[in-house]
Design a protein around this motif. Structure first.
Motif, PDB file in Angstrom:
ATOM      1  N   THR A   1       0.809  -1.227   0.000  1.00  0.00           N
ATOM      2  CA  THR A   1       0.000   0.000   0.000  1.00  0.00           C
ATOM      3  C   THR A   1       0.834   1.264   0.000  1.00  0.00           C
ATOM      4  O   THR A   1       0.423   2.283  -0.569  1.00  0.00           O
ATOM      5  CB  THR A   1      -0.961   0.004   1.194  1.00  0.00           C
ATOM      6  N   ALA A   2       2.027   1.248   0.602  1.00  0.00           N
ATOM      7  CA  ALA A   2       2.869   2.441   0.584  1.00  0.00           C
ATOM      8  C   ALA A   2       3.257   2.803  -0.845  1.00  0.00           C
ATOM      9  O   ALA A   2       3.231   3.979  -1.236  1.00  0.00           O
ATOM     10  CB  ALA A   2       4.114   2.222   1.431  1.00  0.00           C
TER      11      ALA A   2
ATOM     12  N   THR B   1       8.941  -0.892   2.242  1.00  0.00           N
ATOM     13  CA  THR B   1       7.668  -0.479   1.633  1.00  0.00           C
ATOM     14  C   THR B   1       6.473  -1.179   2.253  1.00  0.00           C
ATOM     15  O   THR B   1       5.339  -0.716   2.106  1.00  0.00           O
ATOM     16  CB  THR B   1       7.673  -0.752   0.118  1.00  0.00           C
ATOM     17  N   SER B   2       6.714  -2.295   2.936  1.00  0.00           N
ATOM     18  CA  SER B   2       5.613  -3.028   3.565  1.00  0.00           C
ATOM     19  C   SER B   2       5.374  -2.607   5.006  1.00  0.00           C
ATOM     20  O   SER B   2       4.497  -3.157   5.675  1.00  0.00           O
ATOM     21  CB  SER B   2       5.906  -4.540   3.521  1.00  0.00           C
ATOM     22  N   SER B   3       6.125  -1.628   5.481  1.00  0.00           N
ATOM     23  CA  SER B   3       6.013  -1.231   6.884  1.00  0.00           C
ATOM     24  C   SER B   3       4.820  -0.323   7.105  1.00  0.00           C
ATOM     25  O   SER B   3       4.319   0.344   6.187  1.00  0.00           O
ATOM     26  CB  SER B   3       7.288  -0.513   7.331  1.00  0.00           C
TER      27      SER B   3
ATOM     28  N   ARG C   1      -0.229   7.374   2.570  1.00  0.00           N
ATOM     29  CA  ARG C   1      -1.641   7.774   2.687  1.00  0.00           C
ATOM     30  C   ARG C   1      -1.774   9.280   2.846  1.00  0.00           C
ATOM     31  O   ARG C   1      -2.677   9.900   2.276  1.00  0.00           O
ATOM     32  CB  ARG C   1      -2.277   7.054   3.883  1.00  0.00           C
ATOM     33  N   VAL C   2      -0.891   9.898   3.610  1.00  0.00           N
ATOM     34  CA  VAL C   2      -0.916  11.349   3.786  1.00  0.00           C
ATOM     35  C   VAL C   2      -0.652  12.056   2.463  1.00  0.00           C
ATOM     36  O   VAL C   2      -1.311  13.053   2.131  1.00  0.00           O
ATOM     37  CB  VAL C   2       0.110  11.772   4.850  1.00  0.00           C
TER      38      VAL C   2
ATOM     39  N   ALA D   1     -12.923   1.787  -3.890  1.00  0.00           N
ATOM     40  CA  ALA D   1     -13.806   0.804  -3.261  1.00  0.00           C
ATOM     41  C   ALA D   1     -13.030  -0.445  -2.865  1.00  0.00           C
ATOM     42  O   ALA D   1     -13.409  -1.167  -1.956  1.00  0.00           O
ATOM     43  CB  ALA D   1     -14.944   0.443  -4.210  1.00  0.00           C
ATOM     44  N   LEU D   2     -11.920  -0.718  -3.586  1.00  0.00           N
ATOM     45  CA  LEU D   2     -11.069  -1.862  -3.271  1.00  0.00           C
ATOM     46  C   LEU D   2     -10.109  -1.506  -2.136  1.00  0.00           C
ATOM     47  O   LEU D   2      -9.591  -0.397  -2.070  1.00  0.00           O
ATOM     48  CB  LEU D   2     -10.231  -2.255  -4.487  1.00  0.00           C
ATOM     49  N   SER D   3      -9.846  -2.455  -1.267  1.00  0.00           N
ATOM     50  CA  SER D   3      -8.783  -2.306  -0.266  1.00  0.00           C
ATOM     51  C   SER D   3      -8.113  -3.658  -0.078  1.00  0.00           C
ATOM     52  O   SER D   3      -8.723  -4.700  -0.313  1.00  0.00           O
ATOM     53  CB  SER D   3      -9.350  -1.787   1.062  1.00  0.00           C
ATOM     54  N   TRP D   4      -6.858  -3.640   0.340  1.00  0.00           N
ATOM     55  CA  TRP D   4      -6.119  -4.891   0.457  1.00  0.00           C
ATOM     56  C   TRP D   4      -4.973  -4.714   1.445  1.00  0.00           C
ATOM     57  O   TRP D   4      -4.543  -3.600   1.752  1.00  0.00           O
ATOM     58  CB  TRP D   4      -5.560  -5.325  -0.900  1.00  0.00           C
ATOM     59  N   THR D   5      -4.510  -5.828   1.943  1.00  0.00           N
ATOM     60  CA  THR D   5      -3.318  -5.881   2.772  1.00  0.00           C
ATOM     61  C   THR D   5      -2.499  -7.094   2.358  1.00  0.00           C
ATOM     62  O   THR D   5      -3.051  -8.088   1.875  1.00  0.00           O
ATOM     63  CB  THR D   5      -3.662  -5.995   4.270  1.00  0.00           C
ATOM     64  N   LEU D   6      -1.197  -7.008   2.543  1.00  0.00           N
ATOM     65  CA  LEU D   6      -0.351  -8.160   2.246  1.00  0.00           C
ATOM     66  C   LEU D   6      -0.562  -9.241   3.288  1.00  0.00           C
ATOM     67  O   LEU D   6      -0.644  -8.965   4.484  1.00  0.00           O
ATOM     68  CB  LEU D   6       1.124  -7.744   2.214  1.00  0.00           C
ATOM     69  N   ASP D   7      -0.686 -10.484   2.795  1.00  0.00           N
ATOM     70  CA  ASP D   7      -0.853 -11.636   3.673  1.00  0.00           C
ATOM     71  C   ASP D   7       0.531 -12.209   3.971  1.00  0.00           C
ATOM     72  O   ASP D   7       1.061 -13.029   3.219  1.00  0.00           O
ATOM     73  CB  ASP D   7      -1.744 -12.675   2.979  1.00  0.00           C
TER      74      ASP D   7
END
Length: 552
Positions: free
Chosen positions: A365-366, A481-483, A491-492, A503-509
């Motif tokens: 996401t970063a 980058t995953s921190s 995000r800021v 509408a989509l959101s995700w996180t690394l598994d």
């Protein structure tokens, strides 16, 4: 004079009763493929820039079969090679009700697993996969997806640099870099070196393979932005390079992706089939137009196997590179026609829909936020003066994935939502994005605001590279980058640039993995499992093992 086999055979598009075999020969000839000692397909070669090719379509095969085959040039049998350590090559047809396995990966340097190559790039996962499959009994449908950077036209290994030195004038053609390919003949040699290694050659001869290009198949950061394209168009050798690259890609990679009906409708194939003589002018004319008018040809293609629909999406050549990203649709990673094609095919009906996008749709996401911010600033969200600096940052940091094409990401989200809600037919059990490019691997489950719990499962799966591992310093940057802190900063930045939410959101598994890998997704019924293989010990005899499994 007796013809010889230069490259192949490659087993390409396969259906329930058909299979396609592609070869390159050193002179014009008649090519015959004989399956299981009886069924045959015969065709004459066609010629492009003095190189000779054939596409043999075998029909009337039984469903779900794996039958040994031989290749003849004239009356001479040229495949299998005598004394090969590998099992006989087979043509594989698909079975509608059988379980399906998709192997996938990208970014491969051909090193032959030499000690120097293993130290620099890591073990070659195509070679390791060949060794594994040679020892396994393969049941059900098996397909290999090569999703980008099948060749590196701009970063050459020593054998290819030596070849260029032997065939070029000292100053090179039109001032071209001495260590990059430019002409069709040079691309032909690049493919020969990439696919002639015996284990890889056997693997490609016995597993149906679909392909799609990424940037290094043409040049690093190909079509990153309008500014990048203008700069490249100003180089005197570039138009010959992109013409050669796209023409060679059509011959070596894209032609084998097509089913027999699709190939019959292809306008370039019709010209080559009917022209006689050398088809160089037809291929060059086609490639020049495909570069100048990206909407003139659709490189994306669909493949249905078992209960799985595979959509191989062109995210490179067909990009719309308008500079005003704040204007709806000005910048698009697929182009208008590409989005229409994806909308049409990302639909209900199959149990599983797989979108093979060479560049990941969902990044850490970063990085995603950084790309979205950069696109907005390049488009003028912070005024005129920061734009050139943002463009330099975009090119320096390769900020050109789906996150840098926010219109495309929002439109893709709408398509996924429609499929998951059953608005396009019965909702699939999964929608999976298979990607490479970034030289690290991960899974990212995706949430959508309109998809109910227990509905369609959406996941980004990345497996990269096949053989081009990241240096240690770059791996540390990937972990950063995953921190959580990098996510907050990104995000800021998007908030300050007024980038609309998704509408989509995700996180690394789990964590990312930066070694060489080949991914696999196994489908059975409405269930799916993702696996990643690596060869932790490396070396010429290394067999890959599963280092991670994820239910998706």
């Amino acid at each position: 004079m007796t013809a010889s086999l230069l490259l192949g055979p490659l087993l390409r598009h396969a259906g329930p009763t058909t299979a396609t075999v592609w070869v390159e020969t050193d002179s014009p000839c008649t090519v015959r493929v004989r399956v299981d000692g009886a069924l045959t397909a015969t065709t004459d070669t066609f010629t492009v820039h003095g190189h000779h090719y054939a596409v043999c379509e075998i029909t009337g095969l039984p469903e779900g079969a794996a039958l040994p085959y031989e290749v003849f040039l004239g009356e001479d049998r040229v495949w299998p090679e005598p004394d090969s350590p590998f099992p006989p090559s087979v043509v594989r047809t698909t079975a509608p009700d059988a379980p399906t396995r998709l192997l996938y990966g990208s970014c491969r340097r051909p090193t032959g697993d030499t000690p120097e190559g293993v130290v620099r790039y890591g073990p070659d996962m195509l070679r390791a996969t060949a060794r594994r499959l040679a020892r396994e009994a393969v049941d059900g449908n098996l397909v290999l997806l090569l999703i980008g950077d099948q060749v590196y036209a701009d970063e050459l290994e020593e054998p290819m640099r030596s070849f260029l030195a032997s065939v070029r004038e000292p100053d090179g053609p039109g001032g071209a870099p001495a260590d990059e390919v430019v002409h069709y003949d040079e691309y032909a040699e690049l493919y020969r070196q990439a696919w002639s290694d015996p284990p890889v050659r056997w693997l490609l001869s016995t597993v149906p393979t679909l392909m799609i290009f990424d940037d290094h198949d043409i040049r690093d950061d190909w079509n990153t932005s309008a500014e990048w394209r203008r700069a490249m168009d100003g180089r005197p050798w570039w138009h010959r390079r992109v013409t050669s690259g796209l023409g060679a890609y059509w011959v070596y990679q894209h032609l084998g992706n097509l089913s027999s009906p699709a190939r019959a409708k292809d306008p370039l194939w019709a010209r080559l089939r009917d022209a006689g003589g050398d088809g160089a002018d037809a291929v060059d004319e086609f490639a020049r137009r495909a570069h100048a008018e990206p909407s003139s040809y659709r490189w994306s293609h669909r493949y249905d196997v078992g209960s799985v629909r595979v959509l191989m999406a062109d995210t490179r050549c067909s990009r719309a590179l308008g500079e005003d990203a704040l204007h709806e649709g000005s910048r698009s990673i697929l182009g208008a026609e590409g989005h229409d094609w994806l909308d049409e095919n990302l639909s209900g009906g199959p149990d599983h829909v797989v979108v093979a996008s060479t560049v990941p749709v969902m990044l850490p996401t970063a990085v995603h936020h950084l790309e979205a911010w950069n696109e907005a600033v390049c488009a003028g969200a912070w005024g005129r003066w920061p734009r050139p600096y943002a463009e330099r940052l975009r090119q320096a940091m390769d900020l050109e994935h789906w996150g840098a094409f926010q219109y495309s990401l929002r439109r893709l989200g709408d398509a996924v939502r429609g499929a998951a809600r059953g608005e396009r037919g019965p909702a699939p059990a999964t929608v999976l994005f298979l990607s490479g490019d970034v030289h690290f691997s991960y899974a990212a489950p995706v949430r959508h605001s309109d998809v109910a719990e227990g509905g369609t499962r959406v996941t980004q799966l990345v497996s990269s590279p096949l053989c081009n591992q990241l240096p240690a310093g770059t791996r540390r940057v990937v972990r950063l980058t995953s921190s959580r802190s990098a996510h907050v900063v990104g995000r800021v930045l998007t908030w300050l640039a007024r980038v609309p939410g998704l509408a989509l959101s995700w996180t690394l598994d789990g964590k990312t993995y930066a070694g060489n890998t080949i991914g696999e997704v196994a489908f059975e019924g409405r269930e799916a499992e993702a696996l990643w293989y690596h060869a932790s010990e490396g070396g010429i005899d290394a067999l890959p093992g599963v280092y991670r499994r994820v239910r998706v």
